[in-house]
Scaffold this active site. Structure first.
Site, short mmCIF file in Angstrom:
data_model
loop_
_atom_site.label_atom_id
_atom_site.label_comp_id
_atom_site.label_asym_id
_atom_site.label_seq_id
_atom_site.Cartn_x
_atom_site.Cartn_y
_atom_site.Cartn_z
CD GLU A 322 3.51 7.75 0.59
OE1 GLU A 322 3.96 7.85 -0.57
OE2 GLU A 322 2.39 8.22 0.92
CG HIS A 323 5.65 10.80 3.10
ND1 HIS A 323 4.47 10.62 2.39
CD2 HIS A 323 6.63 10.91 2.16
CE1 HIS A 323 4.73 10.63 1.10
NE2 HIS A 323 6.03 10.80 0.92
#
Length: 428
Positions: A322-323
């Site tokens: 996601e990050h």
């Protein structure tokens, strides 16, 4: 934290595996709540608020008086920070406006697209252990820029029936139309089907626990669109020997404090960094107010040592975080080889926290490996693109015969005839 050194490729699937929840009974529970809200409206929503949020409500709508009172309770420094974040989010998302242009695919055949806002959108802002006023900005600002006519927000109240002042302040500032005291599955059901108070919307956005996620999935099967599938938040730090272990540890901890199921992972080519990060994480843990949550999350975190950057990149693209924070000496070159990630943070001074709050990018992102197929929330998430085509007689003469042949070969006689009658008219 689990230290993993030079894993064989045959181990990658196991190493990168996300936690899997048992959902069969969960979906049955969620489906029952949805059906009850659909049948009983406001009354049932308030019943569930009493059960799950311990709030005894007589109405669901947040009043203008409550919003005005909340604004007085928000500290000046927080207001200033929210204003700064709002400006940057507006700047970045305004630059995403779609400018469709007309294209002549052949003489007499013109095609184009028009961007149209989704008229009614619903935003879900969780309660839980932290007031996510930043998520209000991330969802409401692009909705407003897109031109959505009605922006509905649902968020659970506290046991006194109050919504956190910062959430109300951010909602008013970002242009939310209506705010309701409703959380969990009951809020998703209310926005999907409508109640006496809460309008039915066409698309639902926002994070939540596994019950909220399941509710969004169920209502999206036929009745309303959703932003994306969601799971626990996650970060990967991709680093070499040039990375600052203090920064890396801080980045891992900033993810770990989100929740006990948050995922934090380091992939590095430096054994020295791997060792130093372990020490730094332990040192910085002592300063956290949410230490208990972070410790539970870190129990399943992984610090992975690989032989070179090529392998690090393969592992990263397989994980699709996601990050993704890239702390390497040649971070732009490394970033150019990333194909699967929700949002990427480049260099030593680009922490995930910047994107979470105020750099301008959106923090509503695909988790659980969905970055291989999904994008994060953007202006496009709040619009539809309608396709137009104008065909003049000269255009029909040019493409008509090809259409007739194709329709005939698909045995669709009426399709062919719709062209044939027009060609005959043109030839008269």
């Amino acid at each position: 934290m689990k230290l993993i050194k030079y894993p064989d490729r045959s181990q990658w699937n196991e190493i990168l595996k996300r936690p899997v929840l048992e959902t069969e009974n969960l979906f049955d529970t969620v489906r029952n709540i949805i059906n009850r809200v659909r049948a009983g409206g406001d009354r049932v929503v308030m019943e569930y608020e009493a059960v799950f949020d311990k709030a005894e409500l007589t109405s669901l709508a947040v009043t203008s008086a409550e919003i005005e009172e909340a604004e007085k309770e928000v500290p000046i420094e927080l207001k200033a920070a929210i204003y700064l974040a709002k400006r940057n989010i507006e700047t970045f998302h305004s630059a995403q406006r779609f400018e469709g242009k007309k294209v002549d695919t052949m003489e007499g055949v013109t095609c184009w697209q028009k961007a149209v806002a989704i008229e009614k959108v619903g935003l879900y802002i969780p309660g839980g252990t932290a007031p996510l006023f930043s998520t209000v900005l991330m969802l409401a600002i692009p909705a407003k820029i897109a031109g959505c006519k009605e922006i509905v927000l649902c968020t659970p109240p506290d046991k006194n029936g109050k919504v956190h002042p910062a959430i109300l302040f951010a909602a008013r500032l970002a242009g939310v139309s209506k705010i309701f005291k409703a959380g969990g599955v009951q809020a998703i059901a209310a926005m999907a089907y409508g109640t006496e108070s809460i309008p039915k919307v066409y698309k639902i956005f926002g994070p939540g626990n596994q019950y909220v996620t399941a509710a969004k999935q169920l209502v999206s099967l036929r009745d309303v669109a959703i932003d994306m599938p969601a799971g626990p938040s996650e970060v990967e730090v991709l680093a070499d020997e040039s990375a600052n272990p203090v920064f890396v540890a801080a980045d891992l901890l900033s993810q770990a404090e989100h929740g006990v199921d948050s995922q934090a992972m380091l992939v590095t080519t430096s054994e020295k960094l791997q060792t130093e990060v372990v020490y730094e994480v332990e040192r910085q843990l002592g300063y956290l107010t949410r230490r208990d949550i972070a410790e539970k999350s870190l129990a399943s975190s992984k610090l992975i040592l690989v032989k070179d950057m090529e392998e690090a990149l393969e592992l990263t693209n397989a994980y699709a975080p996601e990050h993704l924070i890239i702390e390497t000496k040649d971070y732009m070159e490394v970033a150019g080889q990333i194909v699967n990630a929700g949002s990427v943070f480049l260099g030593a001074f680009s922490p995930e926290s910047a994107g979470d709050y105020a750099s301008g990018t959106n923090h509503t992102l695909p988790t659980n490996g969905y970055a291989k197929a999904y994008s994060g929330v953007s202006l496009d998430s709040f619009i539809r693109k309608i396709t137009f085509q104008e065909i003049l007689p000269s255009g029909m003469s040019a493409i008509g015969p090809a259409i007739e042949v194709m329709a005939a070969n698909e045995h669709l006689d009426a399709h062919k005839n719709a062209v044939t009658v027009r060609l005959e008219e043109i030839r008269k």
